[in-house]
Design a protein around this motif. Structure first.
Motif, mmCIF file in Angstrom:
data_model
loop_
_atom_site.group_PDB
_atom_site.id
_atom_site.type_symbol
_atom_site.label_atom_id
_atom_site.label_comp_id
_atom_site.label_asym_id
_atom_site.label_seq_id
_atom_site.Cartn_x
_atom_site.Cartn_y
_atom_site.Cartn_z
ATOM 1 N N LEU A 106 13.012 60.840 47.835
ATOM 2 C CA LEU A 106 13.677 60.593 46.556
ATOM 3 C C LEU A 106 12.713 60.705 45.393
ATOM 4 O O LEU A 106 11.497 60.607 45.571
ATOM 5 N N ARG A 107 13.266 60.844 44.207
ATOM 6 C CA ARG A 107 12.494 60.800 42.966
ATOM 7 C C ARG A 107 12.615 59.409 42.374
ATOM 8 O O ARG A 107 13.487 58.624 42.746
ATOM 9 N N GLY A 108 11.763 59.086 41.417
ATOM 10 C CA GLY A 108 11.735 57.744 40.849
ATOM 11 C C GLY A 108 13.036 57.312 40.205
ATOM 12 O O GLY A 108 13.494 56.185 40.374
ATOM 13 N N THR A 109 13.680 58.221 39.456
ATOM 14 C CA THR A 109 14.928 57.844 38.804
ATOM 15 C C THR A 109 16.048 57.642 39.822
ATOM 16 O O THR A 109 16.969 56.864 39.584
ATOM 17 N N GLU A 110 15.968 58.325 40.958
ATOM 18 C CA GLU A 110 16.969 58.140 42.013
ATOM 19 C C GLU A 110 16.851 56.746 42.619
ATOM 20 O O GLU A 110 17.863 56.090 42.888
ATOM 21 N N VAL A 111 15.633 56.276 42.806
ATOM 22 C CA VAL A 111 15.431 54.939 43.361
ATOM 23 C C VAL A 111 15.971 53.890 42.399
ATOM 24 O O VAL A 111 16.629 52.931 42.803
ATOM 25 N N LYS A 112 15.746 54.076 41.107
ATOM 26 C CA LYS A 112 16.253 53.130 40.116
ATOM 27 C C LYS A 112 17.781 53.121 40.101
ATOM 28 O O LYS A 112 18.403 52.075 39.976
#
Length: 155
Positions: A34-40
């Motif tokens: 995942l990318r960081g914004t996806e985790v958020k």
């Protein structure tokens, strides 16, 4: 403890319709890239399993059709909500499941997303699609079991 903090530990989302349409044979826990914004977005619970499945390409497993909504505070660094995401599995697990999908007509379906030691994991299941009459039999058996439990509880 705030409600948001409790939600972010553990369970993120569950594919409730998967048990209705598929009969599961095996389950497996996989990591997901995942990318960081996806985790958020996942911490906020902004995910949809509609029409998602696992596809095997070039010795890799890819999660296709999982919709993770864009994170509203990301600014210019947004992610594509419907992109294919790579699953992190061992090569022997991928090979074994790819053979079963090709030869036996199984499907691989994501069942749940959750946090485990601050990492996002996806529970995938190897399943065979149910026919309409199988779905009705499952519902009928569940209703009978519920009625029997009620009668035993009233005694």
């Amino acid at each position: 403890m705030s409600k948001k903090a409790k939600q972010s530990s553990g369970h993120i989302a569950q594919n409730k319709k998967a048990r209705r349409y598929y009969e599961f044979v095996e389950n497996l826990e996989a990591g997901i890239e995942l990318r960081g914004t996806e985790v958020k977005s996942l911490r906020a619970g902004l995910v949809s399993f509609r029409d998602s499945y696992v596809q095997f390409k070039n010795g890799e497993a890819w999660l296709v059709g999982l919709h993770i909504a864009p994170y509203e505070n990301a600014g210019y660094a947004q992610h594509d909500p419907d992109r294919d995401r790579k699953l992190l599995l061992h090569a022997r697990q991928i090979a074994a499941w790819a053979i079963k999908v090709e030869q036996r007509g199984f499907s691989v379906i994501p069942v749940a997303l959750y946090f485990k030691d601050s990492r996002v994991k996806v529970d995938i299941a190897l399943g065979r699609g149910k026919k309409l009459h199988d779905q009705r039999e499952t519902i009928k058996a569940r209703d009978i079991q519920r009625d029997v439990a009620r009668q035993l509880a009233s005694l």
